[in-house]
Design a protein around this motif. Structure first.
Motif, PDB file in Angstrom:
ATOM      1  N   THR B  70       0.837  -1.214   0.000  1.00  0.00           N
ATOM      2  CA  THR B  70       0.000   0.000   0.000  1.00  0.00           C
ATOM      3  C   THR B  70       0.865   1.254   0.000  1.00  0.00           C
ATOM      4  O   THR B  70       1.863   1.305  -0.708  1.00  0.00           O
ATOM      5  CB  THR B  70      -1.009  -0.013   1.165  1.00  0.00           C
ATOM      6  N   ARG B  74       0.315   3.488   5.933  1.00  0.00           N
ATOM      7  CA  ARG B  74      -1.132   3.233   6.001  1.00  0.00           C
ATOM      8  C   ARG B  74      -1.501   1.760   6.025  1.00  0.00           C
ATOM      9  O   ARG B  74      -2.693   1.430   5.999  1.00  0.00           O
ATOM     10  CB  ARG B  74      -1.837   3.908   4.817  1.00  0.00           C
ATOM     11  N   ALA B  77      -4.196   0.679   8.426  1.00  0.00           N
ATOM     12  CA  ALA B  77      -5.542   1.171   8.098  1.00  0.00           C
ATOM     13  C   ALA B  77      -6.155   0.338   6.972  1.00  0.00           C
ATOM     14  O   ALA B  77      -7.333  -0.049   7.041  1.00  0.00           O
ATOM     15  CB  ALA B  77      -5.473   2.646   7.702  1.00  0.00           C
ATOM     16  N   VAL B  78      -5.375   0.053   5.945  1.00  0.00           N
ATOM     17  CA  VAL B  78      -5.877  -0.780   4.847  1.00  0.00           C
ATOM     18  C   VAL B  78      -6.224  -2.170   5.389  1.00  0.00           C
ATOM     19  O   VAL B  78      -7.291  -2.731   5.094  1.00  0.00           O
ATOM     20  CB  VAL B  78      -4.829  -0.883   3.713  1.00  0.00           C
ATOM     21  N   THR B  80      -7.016  -2.975   8.394  1.00  0.00           N
ATOM     22  CA  THR B  80      -8.198  -2.905   9.260  1.00  0.00           C
ATOM     23  C   THR B  80      -9.477  -3.005   8.436  1.00  0.00           C
ATOM     24  O   THR B  80     -10.409  -3.734   8.798  1.00  0.00           O
ATOM     25  CB  THR B  80      -8.191  -1.596  10.083  1.00  0.00           C
ATOM     26  N   GLY B  81      -9.515  -2.292   7.315  1.00  0.00           N
ATOM     27  CA  GLY B  81     -10.698  -2.361   6.449  1.00  0.00           C
ATOM     28  C   GLY B  81     -10.889  -3.761   5.890  1.00  0.00           C
ATOM     29  O   GLY B  81     -12.011  -4.270   5.787  1.00  0.00           O
ATOM     30  N   LEU B  82      -9.775  -4.395   5.542  1.00  0.00           N
ATOM     31  CA  LEU B  82      -9.848  -5.746   4.980  1.00  0.00           C
ATOM     32  C   LEU B  82     -10.309  -6.750   6.035  1.00  0.00           C
ATOM     33  O   LEU B  82     -11.244  -7.528   5.813  1.00  0.00           O
ATOM     34  CB  LEU B  82      -8.473  -6.146   4.424  1.00  0.00           C
ATOM     35  N   ASN B 106      -0.070   7.012  13.810  1.00  0.00           N
ATOM     36  CA  ASN B 106      -1.471   7.119  14.206  1.00  0.00           C
ATOM     37  C   ASN B 106      -2.248   5.831  13.929  1.00  0.00           C
ATOM     38  O   ASN B 106      -3.009   5.350  14.765  1.00  0.00           O
ATOM     39  CB  ASN B 106      -2.114   8.280  13.455  1.00  0.00           C
ATOM     40  N   HIS B 107      -2.031   5.259  12.747  1.00  0.00           N
ATOM     41  CA  HIS B 107      -2.799   4.061  12.387  1.00  0.00           C
ATOM     42  C   HIS B 107      -2.392   2.868  13.244  1.00  0.00           C
ATOM     43  O   HIS B 107      -3.226   2.044  13.604  1.00  0.00           O
ATOM     44  CB  HIS B 107      -2.618   3.741  10.907  1.00  0.00           C
ATOM     45  N   HIS B 110      -4.022   3.094  16.700  1.00  0.00           N
ATOM     46  CA  HIS B 110      -5.479   2.884  16.656  1.00  0.00           C
ATOM     47  C   HIS B 110      -5.848   1.443  16.336  1.00  0.00           C
ATOM     48  O   HIS B 110      -6.851   0.927  16.841  1.00  0.00           O
ATOM     49  CB  HIS B 110      -6.141   3.879  15.710  1.00  0.00           C
TER      50      HIS B 110
END
Lengths: 620, 335
Positions: B70, B74, B77-78, B80-82, B106-107, B110
């Motif tokens: 990616t 990030r 974050a990617v 997490t969505g997956l 940050n990601h 979290h």
């Protein structure tokens, strides 16, 4: 106010009326306006609303920045805008009067809460003398109502403190306006009963206040010559609901999910004026919707990209500043050719700008605000109800062409509402789609020859293991490639894919003559004001045509011909001429820009004046 | 397609040439991961390796699983969505000290606080490699690099403390060249429900060679490393055994036999957050370097809760239909 006829001795029939409720942020003006709107909708009026509220949640009471207003226009015919100037203004305090009085039509009805016009509140609104007594309001039909005192008196027996009683002032005002426009109270009664089901005391207090407001007008002599009626508009047959743009977007996205068979995923970070799409979708879990409130705008779009890789219909919602933050991740979706719908509910910029005010200033950002050659489809709804079908269309383009799509709504559409005729489910687009499953000779970047969309092969499918990423890929195999010719080929291919969408979108329709002296072209939320202005011009006998763009990239294939058919093209935009810049570059056609960048939508009158100027027609 | 029962290391090797510098610690980590994946009894198509940007983030291209390279920082974050939408998948995140702790800090925190079911492998080489040798957020103060010719002024992050502070439910540390230990830790991580965070000391032999040699040199492995074992006293050292005891709310190194015995030492408990934090903050030269699992606890897993909430709503309201959706609220009919 357009007067039709006097019905009987006391009720005057009106065709069209614009009412604005204005008060302190804590006065409940949005609620009051919404209740009046919903009641009018159920009565069958056509309507259009314009909420206008400050970014501050509760600015200091009584101050100018704390004023919140809600404008609603109701009519017995098909209307397109919330109206230029209010015919009726309700001002709950001096600050509300000060910030809104300039808009009220000359001779318009002005209702003020006279109890609030004390020295303290006048000072807060920077009035050096009381406007109620200095003759400055002589041009209006002024009704001074002791709204605070009357509301308190109406709730006397309930044993509530003044603070609680004063919270019901807005319902007293609503009761007055209901009487004045001959509306029944039962719709709001039912709403109160449902909303405060567990708090019977609050229901009772609000009901009493509303009825007291109604009765006050009924028995006060001054109002007897000020009672009106606006009958139902002849809307096309069907079932209707009143809807704002953000709700319509949410419904459109769920609909696209159901019609495609793909689960819906929304990655979002709260931002005005887009947040309510997140709020609404968060309530639709029983439609299999997953909403993810991310740690920031970037994570929101990245999570959506991840969900798309996993096979979901992935959405991210934001406003201008958030779109700026998302641009790198949007390009990741673009180069990996994953479907994604990015919704930008535009607001006034640059930077934080004026978050609660509307603008169309992100078009160039949507078109070009990413690194590298990165074309993507851009689409814009033209009315609150149109947000529904545009959301579905955005999803269609994304999944059929494996591209990220940008949907440009704005604050005016997001918060404004209109009656929306419910579509029949069987008439909605069929978007059924199956992920790639065939392992025989599989290649991740092999394409559909018609759409050029690559295979959407999702993890978990045996035999289709592959890697994607932000590095340039060799066509077909998807291997990392620094080959110069391949990069040129892939750059052209990504553009070609977007261009091919034009084969599936309808040609631009021209309303009026298909050629001639003047075309008024628009995109997005200016549709209502443009239609209203063009209709007014035609009534005056001015020859003018009108067309409205829904797809901004790719453009409809006949646009060049349409532009060439007119001597002059006027393009009103809530920016300094962004679409005009694109069209000039693309078609070498001079475009006349009518620009307004005030955080407010166009008024019909502003566009009409420009039409007059261009056609040489006389004013008025 | 290989049968899951017969999967081997080879099944996870992709056809791409590995392009890390010869001698890079990344090779050893790739080998260990390719060793662990086929041993888990999970079909190959269920594995997804997600990375950000940096040398380590080329990892997915070399794994014959699903993979997503990616953008910088990030990957969590990617992923997490997956993982949120596809809880059936085994999602492994590969990142570096710059990717995870600078641009993507940050990601990372979290993902850890949400306890998403990701395995996060942080390759820590204390330098930016791909951009040619600038100091990283784990570089020591005073480090001279191309962007800090007079010495870096930044205080470094302690990745383990950061992860613990963010509420991580699984925190471990291992070393690229300790193949056996690395594989053991990866196995533990694979079994964990929720986010598993593993810091892997990784040598960049081009820009920061020998960053961990104070402990990885053969002569120093027993003296400078503590190999934590749940339920066992915290003891280390070669011929002379030493241990860690608590004194005045601090860790203290004591020599066994010298008036101290095993009974005086801390007994390692992976579920004790205070002990984990104390251990994470033991830094050289005052302390040996703790390796192994610092924390492993159960906490509700994000994606399982997301799915449960959706299922509960469907159960209580019924699977929504489009007719219901569109006709909700106040509607009226015009004839």
């Amino acid at each position: 106010m357009t007067s039709s006829a006097v019905v009987h001795d006391s009720v005057e029939k009106l065709s069209d009326v614009v009412i604005r409720f204005a008060g302190d942020s804590g006065d409940g003006m949005q609620l009051t306006g919404t209740q009046f709107t919903n009641t009018s909708a159920v009565l069958g009026n056509d309507l259009s609303t314009l909420p206008d509220f400050p970014a501050e949640i509760r600015a200091p009471a009584g101050t100018l920045p704390g004023v919140s207003a809600f404008q609603v226009r109701i009519a017995d015919y098909d209307i397109h805008t919330p109206g230029d100037a209010p015919n009726v203004l309700v001002a709950m305090n001096p600050a509300a009067l000060k910030t809104n009085i300039a808009d009220l039509e000359v001779g318009g009805i002005l209702i003020v809460n006279s109890n609030e016009f004390n020295k303290r509140n006048l000072t807060k609104a920077y009035y050096t003398e009381n406007p109620l007594t200095n003759g400055s309001l002589e041009g209006y039909r002024l009704f001074e109502v002791e709204l605070t005192k009357l509301t308190r008196a109406a709730l006397d027996e309930m044993g509530l403190g003044n603070r609680d009683r004063d919270r019901c002032k807005n319902l007293f005002a609503l009761g007055m306006i209901y009487w004045m426009f001959s509306r029944p109270l039962d719709n709001t009664e039912a709403w109160l009963a449902k909303k405060f089901a567990s708090k019977p005391e609050i229901i009772e207090a609000n009901l009493r206040a509303m009825k007291a407001g109604w009765n006050y007008c009924d028995i006060t002599g001054a109002f007897q010559t000020s009672r009106y009626e606006v009958v139902a508009a002849p809307l096309p047959a069907g079932t209707y609901r009143n809807i704002n743009g953000n709700s319509a977007l949410a419904l459109g996205l769920v609909t696209a999910s159901r019609r495609s068979g793909l689960p819906l995923f929304l990655g979002s970070y709260p931002i005005t004026p887009a947040s309510s799409v997140l709020h609404e979708l968060a309530r639709y879990k029983h439609y299999g919707v997953t909403t993810f409130q991310a740690e920031d705008e970037i994570a929101a779009v990245c999570a959506a990209v991840g969900a798309s890789f996993g096979g979901s219909l992935a959405i991210t919602t934001t406003s201008g500043p958030g779109l700026a933050l998302k641009s790198e991740a949007i390009n990741l979706a673009l180069i990996t050719e994953l479907p994604l719908v990015v919704i930008d509910v535009q607001r006034a910029g640059p930077s934080t700008g004026m978050p609660t005010k509307t603008e169309q200033t992100d078009l160039l950002q949507a078109m070009f605000g990413r690194n590298g050659e990165s074309p993507m489809p851009v689409i814009a709804p033209s009315s609150p109800g149109d947000c529904f079908s545009v959301a579905i269309e955005a999803c269609r383009m994304a999944i059929q062409y494996m591209v990220p799509v940008l949907l440009l709504s704005d604050g005016y559409l997001a918060n404004g509402s209109e009656p929306w005729r419910l579509p029949e489910v069987e008439d909605l687009p069929d978007l059924r789609l199956e992920h790639h499953g065939d392992a025989e000779d599989f290649q991740p970047y092999r394409r559909n020859p018609e759409t050029l969309a690559r295979n959407w092969a999702v993890p978990g499918t045996p035999g289709l293991e592959h890697r994607i990423g932000g590095l340039e890929k060799q066509d077909v195999t998807g291997s990392v490639s620094y080959d110069p010719d391949n990069h040129q080929h892939m750059t052209r291919l990504r553009a070609e894919k977007v261009e091919r969408i034009a084969r599936t979108i309808p040609p631009l329709e021209v309303d009026g003559d298909s050629g001639g002296r003047l075309l008024v072209l628009g995109w997005g939320s200016t549709a209502g004001a443009i239609t209203g202005a063009v209709n007014l011009a035609r009534k005056e006998g001015v020859k003018v045509s009108r067309a409205h763009l829904r797809h901004l990239n790719p453009l409809p294939s006949n646009l060049g011909d349409v532009l060439a058919s007119f001597e002059q093209v006027l393009l009103p935009e809530i920016n300094t001429g962004q679409l005009a810049m694109i069209l000039r570059a693309r078609f070498l056609k001079d475009i006349i820009t009518l620009s307004k960048v005030q955080g407010k939508p166009f008024m019909r009158g502003e566009i009409l004046a420009k039409i007059h100027q261009l056609t040489g027609a006389s004013e008025g | 397609m290989a049968d899951q029962a017969t999967l081997t290391r080879k099944d996870f090797q992709s056809d791409q040439d590995v392009r890390w510098c010869p001698g890079c610690g990344d090779y050893a980590i790739l080998k260990a991961v390719q060793e662990v994946f086929p041993s888990l009894g999970i079909p190959r198509e269920k594995f997804v390796v997600v990375s950000g940007i940096g040398c380590s983030s080329r990892f997915p291209y070399y794994m014959n699983s699903y993979g997503f390279h990616t953008i910088h920082g990030r990957a969590p974050a990617v992923a997490t969505g997956l993982k949120t939408t596809r809880s059936d998948l085994e999602v492994w995140v590969v990142t570096g000290d710059g990717d995870a702790l600078s641009i993507g800090g940050n990601h990372l925190i979290h993902a850890l606080r949400r306890n998403v079911g990701l395995k996060v492998l942080l390759f820590n080489n204390r330098i930016y490699g791909l951009t040619k040798g600038q100091y990283s957020p784990t570089s020591e103060v005073g480090k001279r690099t191309s962007s800090s010719p007079y010495g870096s002024l930044d205080a470094p992050f302690n990745p383990l403390s950061l992860a613990l502070g963010a509420g991580a439910t699984f925190v471990a540390r291992t070393v690229d060249i300790y193949q056996k230990h690395l594989i053991e830790v990866l196995h533990r991580a694979a079994q964990h429900r929720g986010t598993a965070f593993i810091e892997i000391y990784q040598n960049c032999n081009i820009f920061n060679d020998g960053a961990f040699s104070y402990m990885t040199d053969k002569s120093q492995r027993q003296e400078q490393g503590i190999y934590l074992q749940h339920g066992q006293p915290v003891i280390f050292g070669g011929e002379e055994k030493r241990g860690i005891r608590m004194k005045d709310m601090r860790c203290e190194v004591v020599t066994l036999g010298d008036g101290f015995s095993e009974e005086d030492c801390l007994v390692w408990d992976e579920t004790n957050p205070a002990m984990a934090m104390l251990m994470a903050q033991m830094l050289p030269p005052d302390y040996p370097t703790p390796l192994g699992v610092l924390r492993a606890v159960d906490r509700p897993v994000f994606e399982e809760q997301v799915v449960a909430q959706i299922q509960a709503e469907i159960k209580s309201k019924g699977d929504g239909t489009l007719e219901e959706l569109l006709h909700a609220g106040d509607v009226w009919t015009v004839d």
